[in-house]
Enzyme design. Structure first.
Site, PDB file in Angstrom:
ATOM      1  N   LYS A 296      29.136   9.487 -10.214  1.00 55.52           N
ATOM      2  CA  LYS A 296      30.438  10.149 -10.213  1.00 55.52           C
ATOM      3  C   LYS A 296      30.228  11.662 -10.220  1.00 55.52           C
ATOM      4  O   LYS A 296      29.272  12.161 -10.831  1.00 55.52           O
ATOM      5  CB  LYS A 296      31.191   9.697 -11.470  1.00 55.52           C
TER       6      LYS A 296
ATOM      7  N   SER B 127      39.734   7.192 -13.419  1.00 52.98           N
ATOM      8  CA  SER B 127      39.336   8.288 -12.574  1.00 52.98           C
ATOM      9  C   SER B 127      38.092   8.010 -11.732  1.00 52.98           C
ATOM     10  O   SER B 127      37.872   8.692 -10.734  1.00 52.98           O
ATOM     11  CB  SER B 127      39.096   9.538 -13.421  1.00 52.98           C
TER      12      SER B 127
ATOM     13  N   SER C 202      38.559   4.901 -17.486  1.00 51.63           N
ATOM     14  CA  SER C 202      38.193   5.317 -16.131  1.00 51.63           C
ATOM     15  C   SER C 202      37.089   4.534 -15.451  1.00 51.63           C
ATOM     16  O   SER C 202      36.869   4.703 -14.253  1.00 51.63           O
ATOM     17  CB  SER C 202      37.812   6.789 -16.126  1.00 51.63           C
TER      18      SER C 202
HETATM   19  N1  GLN Z   1      43.728   7.451 -17.202  1.00 48.59           N
HETATM   20  C1  GLN Z   1      43.175   8.036 -18.382  1.00 48.59           C
HETATM   21  C2  GLN Z   1      43.462   9.513 -18.410  1.00 48.59           C
HETATM   22  O1  GLN Z   1      43.951  10.019 -17.446  1.00 48.59           O
HETATM   23  C3  GLN Z   1      41.712   7.765 -18.491  1.00 48.59           C
HETATM   24  C4  GLN Z   1      40.848   8.739 -17.822  1.00 48.59           C
HETATM   25  C5  GLN Z   1      39.403   8.565 -18.124  1.00 48.59           C
HETATM   26  O2  GLN Z   1      39.006   7.562 -18.731  1.00 48.59           O
HETATM   27  N2  GLN Z   1      38.619   9.554 -17.756  1.00 48.59           N
HETATM   28  O3  GLN Z   1      43.185  10.176 -19.372  1.00 48.59           O
END
Ligand code: GLN
Length: 475
Positions: free
Chosen positions: A76, A151, A175
Site C-alpha cells: 500500500k 482504504s 481498511s
Molecule cells: N474507514 C475508516 C476510516 O475512514 C477506516 C480507515 C482505515 O482503517 N485506515 O477511518
C-alpha cells in the site's frame, strides 16, 4: 496460466522444476498490464523486480532462499520503501522518495519476497471506498462500476484480480478487512502491537496496524509470521514471541465457543443477503458441534462516534508535520512562513483529510476538550466489555460490512453515512484485537460478502486456525 492461489502451490511447482521465479513474475506483470483499468497499482517496479526474480531463482536452486521465495507482493502506498516514492495517495507528498524502509518491508525482503509495486489507497488511509485518493478510485474486479472498498482498495483488488499473490495494507478502523470483504478475499488485521508501525505513514497511531490481504489462510499466516515481532523502532510493539502461525493451522480441538451480537441481526442498515449468510453460518457452526450464543452488546451505538473522535484527534496531530517545509508539496503562491503553511496545506490536502484535521482540531480545542477524554473512557469501556466476552467465548462472529460494494460515487456525498458503514470493523480497532474477514460467497448480483471473526488479544494463532476451519468446513 491459471491464477496462483497460494505460495505453497508456487513453491511446489518451482521445486518440481515446472516453474521458475522469472515466469511467475512475468505472469503478474502481464496481469497488471491487462488490468490497468482497475487502477490498483500506482507504480510498478518492473525492472528491479525482474532483477530480483533472477536472484531469487538462483537462491532457490542453491537451497538458500527465504520463507517467502516465490511470493510476489504489492505494498500500500503508505508503507515506506527505501529509495522509492511514497505518497499516501496525497498531493501533499507527491513525488516524495522515502530515505528508509518500513520494518515490514525489510522483513519481506529478508525472506525473499519480491515487491512488485505500490498500491492505490484512500488519501492518508482515510476512507472506506478508495475514492479520496489523488490517483482516483479503484474498480472492483467483480463489477468495475463498484468501489473496491478502502482504504486499502488497491491492495484488495490486486489480490482479487490476481495482479500479485498477496499485498500489505494498513487497518486503522477496517481498511484491510472491509476492502477484503468487498473483493472476496481474506483480510487480516493483527492485534495492536503485533506488527511494527515503523515506516508506516501515520493516520491514528493508537489504532494503525499493518495487515495482510491474501487468497489463502496459509499465506496470511506465513506473512504475519514474517512481519510480526519486536522492533527497536516501534515503542508500542509487543515483545511477545511470534508463534509459527503457518505451522499451527490445524485446530487441535474442533468445537469452539463463539459469541454473536443479536442486535446486529436487526440493524436497520444490514443488507438482507448479508444477514442471511450471517444467520446460516451461525446455524452451520452449531450443526458442527460448536457452541454459538447470542450475547448482547449494548455499546454498538457508541463505537463509531468514539472511533471517529479519537482517530480525527490523532490525525490532526499526526498530519501537522506536512507544512510545506519538511516534506513534499509547497505552494507556489506562498510568500512567507505563514502562507507557506496555509497555502501548502490548503492546496495539498484533499477534502476528506481537511475535514478530519478540522474536526480533530475541534475536539482537541480548549473549549471542547471534554469530548476527547470522554471518548477515551468510552474506548476503555468498549475494550473491557469486549475482553469480558472473549474470556468466556473464543471468538466473536459478525459481518464485516453492512452492505456489499456500492457504486462508485454513491456514498461519497454524505460523510456521516460513510462513517456509519464502519460499524462492524471499528470494534476490533478500538479494542486492539485481531480480526479477520473471510469471503463467504457472493450475493445475487455476484458481489462478494465477507464475515468477520474477532479473536483474543495476541490470539492470532487460534484465530487463523479457526478461520481455516470456518472457511473450509463451515461456509
Ligand atoms: N474507514 C475508516 C476510516 O475512514 C477506516 C480507515 C482505515 O482503517 N485506515 O477511518
Amino acid at each position: 496460466m491459471e491464477g496462483f492461489q497460494s505460495l505453497t502451490k508456487i513453491q511446489n511447482a518451482i521445486h518440481q522444476g515446472t516453474l521458475k521465479m522469472p515466469q511467475v513474475l512475468e505472469h503478474y506483470l502481464k496481469q497488471i498490464k491487462n488490468h490497468q483499468h482497475l487502477n490498483a497499482f500506482i507504480e510498478v517496479f518492473t525492472d528491479e523486480a525482474r532483477a530480483i526474480a533472477i536472484e531469487v531463482q538462483e537462491k532457490l536452486e542453491k537451497g538458500t532462499a527465504g520463507k517467502l521465495a516465490g511470493m510476489v507482493i504489492g505494498i500500500k502506498d503508505n508503507i515506506c520503501y527505501r529509495d522509492h516514492k511514497v505518497s499516501a495517495c496525497s498531493k501533499i507528498l507527491g513525488d516524495y522518495v522515502s530515505p528508509y524502509s518500513a520494518t515490514v518491508v525489510e522483513r519481506l525482503i529478508a525472506e525473499d519476497a519480491i515487491i512488485i509495486g505500490r498500491l492505490n489507497c484512500d488519501e492518508f488511509a482515510m476512507g472506506a471506498s478508495n475514492e479520496t485518493s489523488i490517483y482516483g478510485s479503484v474498480k472492483n474486479y467483480a463489477d468495475p462500476t463498484k468501489v473496491s472498498g478502502g482504504s486499502s482498495g488497491g491492495s484488495a483488488v490486486a489480490v482479487q484480480a490476481g495482479l500479485c499473490l498477496a499485498t500489505l495494507g494498513t487497518d486503522t478502523g477496517g481498511s484491510v478487512r472491509q476492502p477484503a470483504a468487498f473483493c472476496g478475499i481474506i483480510g487480516l488485521k493483527p492485534s495492536y502491537g503485533r506488527v511494527s508501525r515503523h515506516g508506516i505513514i501515520s493516520y491514528a497511531s493508537s489504532f494503525d496496524q499493518v495487515g495482510t490481504l491474501t487468497k489463502s489462510i496459509g499465506d496470511a499466516a506465513l506473512l504475519l509470521e514474517v512481519i510480526a515481532g519486536t522492533d527497536d523502532y516501534d515503542s508500542t510493539i509487543s515483545s511477545r514471541p511470534v508463534p509459527a502461525y503457518s505451522k499451527n493451522l490445524a485446530l487441535k480441538e474442533r468445537q469452539r465457543k463463539v459469541a454473536y451480537f443479536p442486535e446486529i441481526l436487526n440493524a436497520p442498515g444490514l443488507d438482507i443477503e448479508i444477514g442471511n449468510v450471517f444467520k446460516s453460518s451461525i446455524e452451520q457452526l452449531q450443526a458442527k458441534g460448536n457452541i454459538v450464543e447470542a450475547v448482547s452488546f449494548k455499546y454498538l451505538d457508541y463505537i463509531v462516534p468514539t472511533y471517529y473522535i479519537l482517530t480525527m484527534a490523532e490525525a490532526s496531530s499526526n498530519l501537522g508535520r506536512y507544512d510545506g517545509v519538511h516534506y513534499g508539496y509547497r505552494s507556489k503562491n506562498a510568500y512567507n512562513l505563514e502562507t507557506t503553511y496555509k497555502k501548502s496545506r490548503s492546496e495539498g490536502f484533499g477534502t476528506e483529510v481537511k475535514r478530519r484535521i478540522m474536526l480533530g482540531t475541534f475536539v482537541l480545542s480548549a473549549d471542547y476538550y471534554a469530548c476527547y477524554p470522554k471518548a477515551q473512557k468510552v474506548r476503555r469501556l468498549i475494550r473491557d466489555k469486549t475482553d469480558e466476552i472473549l474470556k468466556e467465548y473464543d471468538f466473536i462472529l459478525m459481518p464485516t460490512t453492512p452492505t456489499t460494494a456500492f457504486a462508485i460515487g454513491e456514498e461519497s456525498k454524505d460523510p456521516v453515512v460513510k462513517y456509519l458503514a464502519d460499524i462492524f470493523t471499528v470494534q476490533a480497532s478500538l479494542a486492539g484485537l485481531p480480526a479477520i474477514s473471510l469471503p463467504v460467497g457472493n450475493n445475487k448480483n455476484g458481489l462478494p460478502i465477507g464475515l468477520q471473526l474477532l479473536g483474543r488479544r495476541f490470539g492470532e494463532a487460534e484465530l487463523l486456525a479457526f478461520a481455516k476451519y470456518f472457511k473450509e468446513k463451515v461456509v
